[in-house]
Design an enzyme around this catalytic site. Structure first.
Site, mmCIF file in Angstrom:
data_model
loop_
_atom_site.group_PDB
_atom_site.id
_atom_site.type_symbol
_atom_site.label_atom_id
_atom_site.label_comp_id
_atom_site.label_asym_id
_atom_site.label_seq_id
_atom_site.Cartn_x
_atom_site.Cartn_y
_atom_site.Cartn_z
ATOM 1 N N GLU A 29 -81.235 78.304 11.566
ATOM 2 C CA GLU A 29 -81.093 77.083 11.437
ATOM 3 C C GLU A 29 -82.090 76.297 10.459
ATOM 4 O OE1 GLU A 29 -82.226 74.245 14.032
ATOM 5 O OE2 GLU A 29 -82.755 75.414 15.663
ATOM 6 N N LYS A 163 -84.710 73.171 24.970
ATOM 7 C CA LYS A 163 -86.064 72.618 25.000
ATOM 8 C C LYS A 163 -86.439 71.963 26.330
ATOM 9 C CE LYS A 163 -84.974 70.864 21.035
ATOM 10 N NZ LYS A 163 -83.927 71.811 20.283
#
Ligand code: PSU
Ligand code: MN
Length: 308
Positions: A29, A163
């Site tokens: 990404e 995350k």
């Protein structure tokens, strides 16, 4: 350059050749480059991650939109251009087609990278941490489009889970609802991004890249839709244990709330704030875990290509 459902995809030479020959390719990404890390660590990490993938027998395909063109595989000059560019859109599923239509520069999130990887015929993707359910989602409704994408697009995502600034138990619940296999790679507890473990058990554990590749083939045999999430703990020497990072996460979340940060700005804001609070340590860990994920994704892609 290939035409896929009328989308023109621009490949780097090495990606075009690898795809034509059925060689292993790993998608990467670009939001992590433009919104996840500061310059120059962003470009250094992007280059090092690409080098790791090549050393491990696969070809890296960093995905981004440059001047309204979708690139799958960036030359070094284009990577540098993206890492330095200002005013780059953060493109998720909703934004990708708009960025192309507007002729903009845009980096792709996990969701948009999965879309582009699938359109290009790439099955394996390495990132740092996926987006997920934010704390307070029961009132804010802030749930990353990454989870929806994992439920619908057949790309295997290698990450250190979501995350840890997110609500990890709720993130796992949503993944389960969407039918996404969540695999602990050589671990029994789910990793928590900067930390090797959370207090949650991994739904399933696999210990070898060959086993992951076999699972991907099985999913295809059944005609399963959707992606797979491989969670890979950060190496022990690079981790920040949960009890150390949690205080910083709480402070960063409170600051985001105080400044009324909303929507796509939330994740980059909190990452930057934790970077400042930890005096750069969170970034060093983030870089280490992305490299670790690139290594594993390469091994999975190599095994997947060999059986193909
Ligand atoms: N992993 C990182 N740093 C990042 C991201 C992932 O180590 O910046 C990006 C990914 O592109 C992910 C996005 O898709 O954050 C999630 O954003 P949001 O929560 O707005 O969906
Ligand atoms: Mn969001």
């Amino acid at each position: 350059m290939t035409q896929n459902n009328k989308i023109t995809i621009h490949h780097s030479d090495e990606v075009a050749q690898a795809l034509a020959e059925g060689k292993p390719v790993v998608a990467l990404e670009s939001t992590i480059i433009t919104h996840g890390m500061p310059y120059p660590q962003n470009i250094e990490t992007a280059r090092e991650v690409e080098a790791i993938i090549r050393e491990n027998g696969a070809v890296p395909a960093t995905i981004a939109v440059l001047k309204g063109e979708l690139h799958v595989g960036l030359s070094d000059a284009r990577l540098e251009e993206l890492a330095n560019a200002k005013d780059v859109m953060k493109a998720s599923r909703a934004d990708l087609s708009i960025a192309l239509a507007m002729g903009r520069n845009a980096s792709t999130t996990v969701a948009a990278t999965m879309m582009a990887a699938h359109a290009a015929g790439i099955r394996v993707f390495a990132t740092g941490g996926i987006g997920g359910v934010h704390f307070g989602a029961e009132t804010s409704f802030d749930i990353s489009a990454d989870l929806e994408e994992l439920g619908r697009t057949p790309v295997c995502v290698v990450s250190a889970f979501a995350k840890a600034l997110l609500d990890l138990p709720k993130t796992l619940e949503v993944l389960e609802t969407k039918g996404v296999p969540v695999i602990g790679y050589q671990c029994d507890k789910l990793p928590a991004f900067w930390s090797r473990t959370s207090d949650m058990d991994t739904p399933f554990r696999l210990d070898a890249p060959e086993d992951v590749a076999a699972m991907l083939r099985n999913r295809e045999t059944f005609g399963d839709q959707g992606g797979e999430l491989i969670t890979n703990p950060v190496p022990a020497e690079d981790e920040i244990p949960a009890q150390e990072i949690n205080g910083f996460i709480q402070k960063a979340l409170a600051e985001a709330e105080r400044q009324h940060i909303k929507g796509k700005d939330v994740t980059p804001f909190i990452l930057q704030h934790i970077f400042e609070l930890t005096e750069g340590r969170s970034l060093a860990t983030n870089i280490a875990l992305v490299k670790n994920n690139a290594r594993l994704a390469s091994a999975i892609a190599v095994s997947y290509a060999a059986k193909g």
